[in-house]
Scaffold this motif. Sequence first.
Motif, short mmCIF file in Angstrom:
data_model
loop_
_atom_site.label_atom_id
_atom_site.label_comp_id
_atom_site.label_asym_id
_atom_site.label_seq_id
_atom_site.Cartn_x
_atom_site.Cartn_y
_atom_site.Cartn_z
N GLU A 267 -6.79 2.03 -47.21
CA GLU A 267 -5.59 2.09 -48.04
C GLU A 267 -5.09 3.51 -48.19
OE1 GLU A 267 -8.23 0.35 -48.61
OE2 GLU A 267 -7.61 -1.74 -48.97
N VAL A 268 -6.00 4.46 -48.28
CA VAL A 268 -5.60 5.86 -48.41
C VAL A 268 -5.04 6.38 -47.09
CG1 VAL A 268 -6.43 8.20 -48.89
CG2 VAL A 268 -7.17 6.30 -50.30
N ALA A 269 -5.60 5.91 -45.98
CA ALA A 269 -5.02 6.25 -44.67
C ALA A 269 -3.57 5.79 -44.60
CB ALA A 269 -5.84 5.62 -43.56
N ASP A 270 -3.31 4.59 -45.09
CA ASP A 270 -1.94 4.08 -45.12
C ASP A 270 -1.04 4.97 -45.97
OD1 ASP A 270 -2.59 1.93 -43.48
OD2 ASP A 270 -2.92 0.55 -45.16
N ARG A 271 -1.56 5.40 -47.13
CA ARG A 271 -0.75 6.23 -48.03
C ARG A 271 -0.46 7.60 -47.43
NH1 ARG A 271 -4.56 4.72 -53.14
NH2 ARG A 271 -3.94 2.54 -53.33
N LEU A 272 -1.46 8.18 -46.81
CA LEU A 272 -1.26 9.49 -46.22
C LEU A 272 -0.20 9.45 -45.11
CD1 LEU A 272 -4.94 10.77 -45.99
CD2 LEU A 272 -3.09 11.87 -47.27
N ALA A 273 -0.21 8.39 -44.33
CA ALA A 273 0.67 8.29 -43.18
C ALA A 273 1.99 7.59 -43.47
CB ALA A 273 -0.05 7.57 -42.03
N ALA A 274 2.19 7.15 -44.72
CA ALA A 274 3.38 6.37 -45.06
C ALA A 274 4.66 7.18 -44.94
CB ALA A 274 3.24 5.82 -46.48
N PRO B 47 0.21 11.57 -52.08
CA PRO B 47 -0.52 12.02 -50.88
C PRO B 47 0.38 12.09 -49.65
CG PRO B 47 -1.79 10.38 -52.07
CD PRO B 47 -0.43 10.39 -52.68
N SER B 48 1.31 11.15 -49.51
CA SER B 48 2.20 11.12 -48.35
C SER B 48 3.06 12.38 -48.30
CB SER B 48 3.12 9.89 -48.42
OG SER B 48 2.47 8.75 -48.92
N VAL B 49 3.67 12.73 -49.43
CA VAL B 49 4.59 13.86 -49.46
C VAL B 49 3.85 15.17 -49.28
CG1 VAL B 49 6.38 15.03 -50.78
CG2 VAL B 49 6.11 12.56 -51.00
N LYS B 50 2.73 15.31 -49.97
CA LYS B 50 2.00 16.58 -49.91
C LYS B 50 1.38 16.81 -48.54
CE LYS B 50 1.16 16.85 -54.87
NZ LYS B 50 0.17 16.96 -55.97
N ALA B 51 0.89 15.76 -47.91
CA ALA B 51 0.38 15.90 -46.55
C ALA B 51 1.51 16.27 -45.59
CB ALA B 51 -0.31 14.62 -46.10
N ALA B 52 2.70 15.67 -45.82
CA ALA B 52 3.85 15.95 -44.95
C ALA B 52 4.37 17.37 -45.11
CB ALA B 52 4.98 14.95 -45.24
N TRP B 53 4.06 18.01 -46.24
CA TRP B 53 4.44 19.42 -46.41
C TRP B 53 3.78 20.28 -45.32
CZ3 TRP B 53 7.51 22.55 -49.42
CH2 TRP B 53 7.18 23.91 -49.44
N TYR B 54 2.53 19.93 -45.00
CA TYR B 54 1.76 20.71 -44.04
C TYR B 54 1.83 20.18 -42.62
CZ TYR B 54 -0.57 22.27 -48.35
OH TYR B 54 -0.84 22.78 -49.59
N CYS B 55 1.88 18.88 -42.46
CA CYS B 55 1.58 18.28 -41.15
C CYS B 55 2.49 17.09 -40.81
CB CYS B 55 0.14 17.76 -41.13
SG CYS B 55 -1.13 19.02 -41.38
N GLU B 56 2.50 16.78 -39.52
CA GLU B 56 2.97 15.49 -39.04
C GLU B 56 1.77 14.55 -39.12
OE1 GLU B 56 6.05 14.79 -38.25
OE2 GLU B 56 6.79 16.86 -38.42
N VAL B 57 1.93 13.43 -39.80
CA VAL B 57 0.79 12.57 -40.13
C VAL B 57 0.98 11.19 -39.52
CG1 VAL B 57 -0.67 11.72 -42.01
CG2 VAL B 57 0.71 13.80 -42.34
N LYS B 58 -0.10 10.63 -38.97
CA LYS B 58 -0.03 9.27 -38.45
C LYS B 58 -1.42 8.62 -38.51
CE LYS B 58 -0.81 10.43 -33.57
NZ LYS B 58 -0.28 10.34 -32.19
N ARG B 59 -1.41 7.29 -38.55
CA ARG B 59 -2.67 6.55 -38.44
C ARG B 59 -3.21 6.70 -37.03
NH1 ARG B 59 -4.55 2.45 -42.15
NH2 ARG B 59 -6.12 2.19 -40.54
N ALA B 60 -4.54 6.79 -36.91
CA ALA B 60 -5.14 6.99 -35.59
C ALA B 60 -6.21 5.95 -35.29
CB ALA B 60 -5.72 8.40 -35.49
N GLY B 61 -6.22 4.86 -36.04
CA GLY B 61 -7.18 3.81 -35.75
C GLY B 61 -7.86 3.29 -36.99
N ALA B 62 -8.61 2.21 -36.80
CA ALA B 62 -9.36 1.58 -37.90
C ALA B 62 -10.85 1.63 -37.59
CB ALA B 62 -8.91 0.13 -38.07
#
Length: 315
Positions: free
Chosen positions: A151-158, A168-183
């Motif tokens: 669920e947190v992976a989903d939030r980070l990459a949302a 988490p989504s916005v703050k991670a996006a401040w630094y990086c391009e974010v995507k899910r990379a698997g389960a």
Amino acid sequence: MLGPAEVRELAAALGVRPTKQRGQNFVIDPNTVRRIVRAAGVRPDDVVVEIGPGLGSLTLALLETARQVTAVEIDDVLAGALPATVAARLPERAGRFTLVHDDALRVTALPGPAPTALVANLPYNVAVPVLLHMLATFPGIERTLVMVQSEVADRLAAAPGSKVYGMPSVKAAWYCEVKRAGAIGRNVFWPAPNVDSGLVSLVRRPHPPRTTASRDEVFAVVDAAFAQRRKTLRAALAGWAGSGAAAEQALLAAGVSPRARGESLTVEEFAAVAEHGPRAGAGPRPAEEAPGPAGRTAPPVTAHPARQDEEEPPA
């Protein structure tokens, strides 16, 4: 590599019982750690920092490829045992390993060359704060791959507009391009958690969003917007701006509808709102905050660490 039998034997010899308090769930599948290293794109010239190495399953896989691995471990017993595990199982690479016995949230410097990559099975109960702290403190980290609760992976990459888009989504996006990379399934851990896990890839942006507001000022807007996410931004930002009218003025100046909600804004739009906030007008500010002691960039300030859209730690 450490398989199920080796992990349990090592834990028994050390008298280690995984604790929920520290989010300890040890990976017992060699194929999974090799998959993580591949997904992280670890190169022979990389200096990798690993958070929460535990008994060393992922550490050994990283050492097979990376130039250097620095592991940060808070647990006294695990920190004391890991160098011996590396020396015994991968002696030809032991000189490339460094152990830092500390809390990752308190680390502001690492020995040796600056890290270029972060790869970790993050303790689920502190995953988001640790990730944001490391990205802020070590700007040389170009690529990150972390395993967190699904669920947190989903939030980070949302993306904006998603129901799970949040702080988490916005703050991670401040630094990086974010995507899910698997389960990742539950059966690769000991003990098996009561939640599924996911891999998240983060690639450092060349520059943070262009803004005259500081990072802390932008993050203050983000915190306020999502502290009351069901409210319109005019209402949610009233405390931040000083009043609903002041919040509306800042939003309109930034080109954002006062009736919008936080989950619809990009990180660039949050930055624009911050520029027109109550502390704006004091002159241009750098995109990052001023250097701290010894010229190091100060670590991020999380206004509400208990409200990070965080997950419950695995049982």
